[in-house]
Write a protein that holds these residues in place. Sequence first.
Motif, PDB file in Angstrom:
ATOM      1  N   ILE A 125       0.877  -1.175   0.000  1.00  0.00           N
ATOM      2  CA  ILE A 125       0.000   0.000   0.000  1.00  0.00           C
ATOM      3  C   ILE A 125       0.914   1.225   0.000  1.00  0.00           C
ATOM      4  O   ILE A 125       1.892   1.268   0.763  1.00  0.00           O
ATOM      5  N   GLU A 126       0.619   2.191  -0.871  1.00  0.00           N
ATOM      6  CA  GLU A 126       1.456   3.391  -0.947  1.00  0.00           C
ATOM      7  C   GLU A 126       0.682   4.609  -0.434  1.00  0.00           C
ATOM      8  O   GLU A 126      -0.551   4.568  -0.331  1.00  0.00           O
ATOM      9  N   PRO A 127       1.389   5.692  -0.091  1.00  0.00           N
ATOM     10  CA  PRO A 127       0.750   6.837   0.565  1.00  0.00           C
ATOM     11  C   PRO A 127      -0.514   7.330  -0.135  1.00  0.00           C
ATOM     12  O   PRO A 127      -1.482   7.684   0.526  1.00  0.00           O
ATOM     13  N   LYS A 128      -0.525   7.353  -1.453  1.00  0.00           N
ATOM     14  CA  LYS A 128      -1.690   7.941  -2.132  1.00  0.00           C
ATOM     15  C   LYS A 128      -2.822   6.940  -2.331  1.00  0.00           C
ATOM     16  O   LYS A 128      -3.902   7.311  -2.786  1.00  0.00           O
ATOM     17  N   ASP A 129      -2.561   5.676  -2.002  1.00  0.00           N
ATOM     18  CA  ASP A 129      -3.603   4.653  -2.169  1.00  0.00           C
ATOM     19  C   ASP A 129      -4.695   4.816  -1.113  1.00  0.00           C
ATOM     20  O   ASP A 129      -4.461   5.372  -0.035  1.00  0.00           O
ATOM     21  N   TYR A 130      -5.869   4.288  -1.436  1.00  0.00           N
ATOM     22  CA  TYR A 130      -6.938   4.235  -0.440  1.00  0.00           C
ATOM     23  C   TYR A 130      -6.514   3.318   0.705  1.00  0.00           C
ATOM     24  O   TYR A 130      -5.892   2.272   0.492  1.00  0.00           O
ATOM     25  N   MET A 131      -6.839   3.723   1.926  1.00  0.00           N
ATOM     26  CA  MET A 131      -6.655   2.810   3.061  1.00  0.00           C
ATOM     27  C   MET A 131      -7.715   3.119   4.113  1.00  0.00           C
ATOM     28  O   MET A 131      -8.123   4.275   4.284  1.00  0.00           O
ATOM     29  N   PRO A 132      -8.183   2.097   4.803  1.00  0.00           N
ATOM     30  CA  PRO A 132      -9.172   2.343   5.867  1.00  0.00           C
ATOM     31  C   PRO A 132      -8.536   3.198   6.971  1.00  0.00           C
ATOM     32  O   PRO A 132      -7.338   3.075   7.248  1.00  0.00           O
ATOM     33  N   GLU A 133      -9.354   4.031   7.578  1.00  0.00           N
ATOM     34  CA  GLU A 133      -8.876   4.932   8.618  1.00  0.00           C
ATOM     35  C   GLU A 133      -8.198   4.156   9.764  1.00  0.00           C
ATOM     36  O   GLU A 133      -7.179   4.582  10.296  1.00  0.00           O
ATOM     37  N   ALA A 134      -8.760   3.014  10.111  1.00  0.00           N
ATOM     38  CA  ALA A 134      -8.204   2.237  11.233  1.00  0.00           C
ATOM     39  C   ALA A 134      -6.806   1.705  10.886  1.00  0.00           C
ATOM     40  O   ALA A 134      -5.925   1.636  11.742  1.00  0.00           O
ATOM     41  N   TYR A 135      -6.622   1.339   9.630  1.00  0.00           N
ATOM     42  CA  TYR A 135      -5.305   0.879   9.160  1.00  0.00           C
ATOM     43  C   TYR A 135      -4.294   2.020   9.291  1.00  0.00           C
ATOM     44  O   TYR A 135      -3.193   1.866   9.821  1.00  0.00           O
ATOM     45  N   ARG A 136      -4.724   3.197   8.830  1.00  0.00           N
ATOM     46  CA  ARG A 136      -3.847   4.365   8.889  1.00  0.00           C
ATOM     47  C   ARG A 136      -3.468   4.677  10.347  1.00  0.00           C
ATOM     48  O   ARG A 136      -2.309   4.886  10.674  1.00  0.00           O
ATOM     49  N   LYS A 137      -4.449   4.649  11.202  1.00  0.00           N
ATOM     50  CA  LYS A 137      -4.194   4.982  12.616  1.00  0.00           C
ATOM     51  C   LYS A 137      -3.284   3.957  13.282  1.00  0.00           C
ATOM     52  O   LYS A 137      -2.405   4.315  14.057  1.00  0.00           O
ATOM     53  N   THR A 138      -3.545   2.697  12.964  1.00  0.00           N
ATOM     54  CA  THR A 138      -2.703   1.639  13.546  1.00  0.00           C
ATOM     55  C   THR A 138      -1.250   1.823  13.108  1.00  0.00           C
ATOM     56  O   THR A 138      -0.320   1.720  13.919  1.00  0.00           O
ATOM     57  N   LEU A 139      -1.091   2.123  11.832  1.00  0.00           N
ATOM     58  CA  LEU A 139       0.268   2.311  11.321  1.00  0.00           C
ATOM     59  C   LEU A 139       0.948   3.517  11.951  1.00  0.00           C
ATOM     60  O   LEU A 139       2.119   3.456  12.342  1.00  0.00           O
ATOM     61  N   ARG A 144       8.557  -6.820   5.026  1.00  0.00           N
ATOM     62  CA  ARG A 144       7.508  -7.195   4.079  1.00  0.00           C
ATOM     63  C   ARG A 144       6.138  -6.742   4.579  1.00  0.00           C
ATOM     64  O   ARG A 144       5.108  -7.266   4.175  1.00  0.00           O
ATOM     65  N   THR A 145       6.125  -5.770   5.475  1.00  0.00           N
ATOM     66  CA  THR A 145       4.857  -5.273   5.990  1.00  0.00           C
ATOM     67  C   THR A 145       4.081  -4.618   4.848  1.00  0.00           C
ATOM     68  O   THR A 145       4.681  -4.208   3.835  1.00  0.00           O
ATOM     69  N   SER A 146       2.796  -4.484   4.995  1.00  0.00           N
ATOM     70  CA  SER A 146       1.977  -4.093   3.836  1.00  0.00           C
ATOM     71  C   SER A 146       2.100  -2.628   3.435  1.00  0.00           C
ATOM     72  O   SER A 146       1.775  -2.266   2.312  1.00  0.00           O
ATOM     73  N   TYR A 147       2.556  -1.788   4.330  1.00  0.00           N
ATOM     74  CA  TYR A 147       2.668  -0.366   3.961  1.00  0.00           C
ATOM     75  C   TYR A 147       4.067  -0.083   3.396  1.00  0.00           C
ATOM     76  O   TYR A 147       5.079  -0.212   4.106  1.00  0.00           O
ATOM     77  N   GLY A 148       4.118   0.298   2.142  1.00  0.00           N
ATOM     78  CA  GLY A 148       5.375   0.419   1.401  1.00  0.00           C
ATOM     79  C   GLY A 148       6.458   1.241   2.083  1.00  0.00           C
ATOM     80  O   GLY A 148       7.569   0.749   2.306  1.00  0.00           O
ATOM     81  N   PRO A 149       6.176   2.515   2.455  1.00  0.00           N
ATOM     82  CA  PRO A 149       7.241   3.342   3.042  1.00  0.00           C
ATOM     83  C   PRO A 149       7.813   2.743   4.333  1.00  0.00           C
ATOM     84  O   PRO A 149       9.010   2.857   4.598  1.00  0.00           O
ATOM     85  N   TYR A 150       6.937   2.103   5.098  1.00  0.00           N
ATOM     86  CA  TYR A 150       7.396   1.492   6.350  1.00  0.00           C
ATOM     87  C   TYR A 150       8.292   0.291   6.041  1.00  0.00           C
ATOM     88  O   TYR A 150       9.374   0.134   6.612  1.00  0.00           O
TER      89      TYR A 150
END
Lengths: 310, 310, 258, 258
Positions: B17-31, B138-144
């Motif tokens: 998942i990349e920064p400009k991609d859609y992501m659920p708010e809870a995913y974003r907050k957890t990250l 190999r976590t799902s969020y690319g930048p991380y």
Amino acid sequence: TEDDAAFQERIDDDQFIEPKDYMPEAYRKTLIRQIAQHAHSEIVGMLPEGNWVTRAPSLRRKLILIAKIQDEAGHGLYLYSAAETLGVARDDLVQELHEGKAKYSTIFNYPSLNWADIGAIGWLVDGAAITNQIPLCRTSYGPYARAMVRVCKEESFHQRQGYELMMAMAKGSEAQKEMAQDALNRWWWPSLMMFGPPDAESTHTAQSMAWKIKRFTNDELRQRFIDATIPQAEALGLTVPDPDLKWNEERGHYDYGEIDWDEFWAVVRGEGICARDRIRDRVNAYEDGAWVREAAEAYAAKQNQKAAVA
Amino acid sequence: TEDDAAFQERIDDDQFIEPKDYMPEAYRKTLIRQIAQHAHSEIVGMLPEGNWVTRAPSLRRKLILIAKIQDEAGHGLYLYSAAETLGVARDDLVQELHEGKAKYSTIFNYPSLNWADIGAIGWLVDGAAITNQIPLCRTSYGPYARAMVRVCKEESFHQRQGYELMMAMAKGSEAQKEMAQDALNRWWWPSLMMFGPPDAESTHTAQSMAWKIKRFTNDELRQRFIDATIPQAEALGLTVPDPDLKWNEERGHYDYGEIDWDEFWAVVRGEGICARDRIRDRVNAYEDGAWVREAAEAYAAKQNQKAAVA
Amino acid sequence: MTQKANDTKAALLEYVLGVADDSLILGQRVSEWLGHAPAMELDIACSNLALDLIGQAQLYYEYAAKLQGEGKSADDLAFLRDGHHFRNHLLVEQPNGDFGQTIVRHYLFMMFHLKRSELLVGSDDKELAAIAAKTVRELEYHLRFSADWFRRLALGTDEGNRRIQDGLENLWSFTFEMFKDVPAETPLYEAGTVPRPSGIEAGWNAAVADLLQEADISPSARKAAPTKGRIAGHHTEHLGHLLAEMQFLQRAYPGLSW
Amino acid sequence: MTQKANDTKAALLEYVLGVADDSLILGQRVSEWLGHAPAMELDIACSNLALDLIGQAQLYYEYAAKLQGEGKSADDLAFLRDGHHFRNHLLVEQPNGDFGQTIVRHYLFMMFHLKRSELLVGSDDKELAAIAAKTVRELEYHLRFSADWFRRLALGTDEGNRRIQDGLENLWSFTFEMFKDVPAETPLYEAGTVPRPSGIEAGWNAAVADLLQEADISPSARKAAPTKGRIAGHHTEHLGHLLAEMQFLQRAYPGLSW
């Protein structure tokens, strides 16, 4: 004036002048300047010694050093009190010190660099101070003279302890002996400078002698100190860093080399190597402690109020 | 929603998942929570090691330690940058740390008490961190994930250096060996706690696994770390402070004793022995440095203005 | 000697070292104020506190050296042990902070240390009892001085109150250690050689609570930090720096007379 | 070897130790910022400065140990000499103060040290020249970094300007020592082994005056303090405390490998 004449007569008669007695304004000002300078020296003088409290190499030496510094704080307090009898406030005197307007002994702008310095300060600096101060026990202003009696007594004690420390170092290992010699090298000349400029250049001496604030000239006291100290250095087996030093049979005194008066005046002007550190340390202590003094005053005021109401 | 379903499909397909991609708010907050916590840990983690920089016992060790701390500051910066891609500002995250609202790894609230601690921190703390972090590459969020690749590489290097330091101590004099054992005694259990609470009590694990933020459970990673570390401790000739530790042939893993979870939660609550010191040190650095950051910003603004006018 | 007698003797040595270390480390901390105190009168007061504490440390170290029987001196014990061998409470090694924190530290520790010392006066170890007896008068002054200043600062101004409260929060988590019984010391408690730390707790809590209330300071909610503490040689990071400075000369020039 | 050759060799050893000590002490000071710098980017920058300086110190100490020929290591020279044997300039041992003072200290020293090092690259002592050559690139960065921050702080805000000015006043009296020729080094100057310190003064003065003017900072009127300085082992009180900490482990546990 008539008062001035009567005042001088009392002086000539070796009577003490007391706070409520008449005194010429110039006499008062000279005394305030001298006593304040002396008080400031005690307080600033805590710093080069305090620099070694946390590193003293034995429990016994640590105790001796703390007790010595405590005495110095005490001397500072007596002397500020003596100055206050002349109508100035301690806070104002301290303010002048912090603003760099008041002087203190130039010696305390030299650093204490190795443990033997604590010995050298006791032996030489206190030694020079006592030489200066013993005559002050008979100075014409009563409160100052009485403060000096107590100060001199304690400083003689410090001087002996300092000498004893130097002896332990000078008779110790090679490393200790090297430290002791290094300390003597650094403190010798500044100690001689503690007696002030040579008589020819001393602006205050003549009037101070007439008023019996001073009883001996700078050069007389310096000579007395040198004569007393050289045999002590010899007993330590250390070399006084003055190639011109030698006993003069004819004079019955030691001859000594030229003092670097440029250095003396530089330190008087505030250019000593520790000058900025010393004043900064004192100002920081004062400013960081402001809330403590304010709280203590506020508390005392509240207690007084309670007592008044009750 | 449809978006959420598409998002989960990408996750299940092991796409980043990349920064400009859609992501659920809870995913974003957890990250954000997890990355910030990780960044804070790097920054606070500089302190227990920084505590020994000025006392490192050789020039080589001093260089290694400074370089390690430098890497940690660098990791902190990458990680804050990764968090910023999720729409938070580094300053706000730092603010939360300083106000005690954000967490960081509990391990850094333990003190570094002897020189072998620097070895133990590299060996055990970095070792545990790597065990945690390798799957994060190999976590799902690319930048991380990309930040983790670089962090893991550097931390493997630190871990080897830490182990080498422990080896020098464990094979050194009796006093050094005693320090090494003391360090192991103190850092062992807190290192195991770095993997977080047991799976049964871990509130975030299930969702994080589904999102592939996490790929293994706390207990799985802890076991992996223990299995890898015990032979290393044996090679050092040191005793792991766990009487229940033994190889379980059947499981193909080491069994280990009960972790003191009360201690873990106490440290999480901010009751760690260094907790107040750590936050105070960071807050002081930030506040004392405010004028520097302000001057630098003002200077940059003036330079920009000049450039614009020219 | 039997193993048990040996263990008891070893426990007594550690105990005496603990009292000596407490006194030395707190004395060292207080001595850092010399020349830097908030008022000249407080330079003098801090000197007094430091002199008492370091003098007492010397007495306890001398006795510890005698118990140890290895021909060491008090100075050897003070200057040649590293941090993990120091047995002082973590409270006394905490930095001076501002003068308020110094006062809070002194008060919290003295309320314990005076009670402990009073009980030691009744020890069946006559030598230990005699040392403790010499210190009680001095420690009474320490407690009075620190309680007076606690009140003065906390009740004087808002800033004073805030700073005393802050000092309490910084230090509170280190108070719990003072009341932990030490398993190895059990025979000493039973023989009446040294007092049980846990026995001091209730009196300490009551006295401290009274002063907090009187001084308008809120009790701290902080808990004991997880650490094995002094008995295991687990300190805070502050002790190592204090020792590096305090021991420098003895370490750099070993085996000399000073 | 003749007496004169011996004296020259001894003077060279002292000279190399002086450069090594300068590098180590300044590196140690800068390393004190780690974890406490005004911004994380500056933690990283300070690490770089410290790494360069301590790495350079190591090279110079190794060469000094070789010149000395007593089988000592670089670490022995760094960790087992006491203050009166250190030959660093008094400027580099001054405390960090605020970040502004750290920057002023770094700039004032680097403007000297870079020039000195550039001249050392031309030394007739090939080994010394090779070490100096390795350091010049790094020192150019140090000078640029510190001059940039000097400007940034002094021209950014009034507070920044005031603090840089204050740092300059605190440090200025320690700059004169850098340009004092050392009588024992005369043969080294004459042989082209090391540069004459006095030869660096004019260029330094001109460069520093330019930066002060550009950065809107007034020249300091402060004079050299009376001290025999580094060559006689006469330092300020700050060095002893720095060494007590830096040397603790080597002093407390002599003769070990780390």
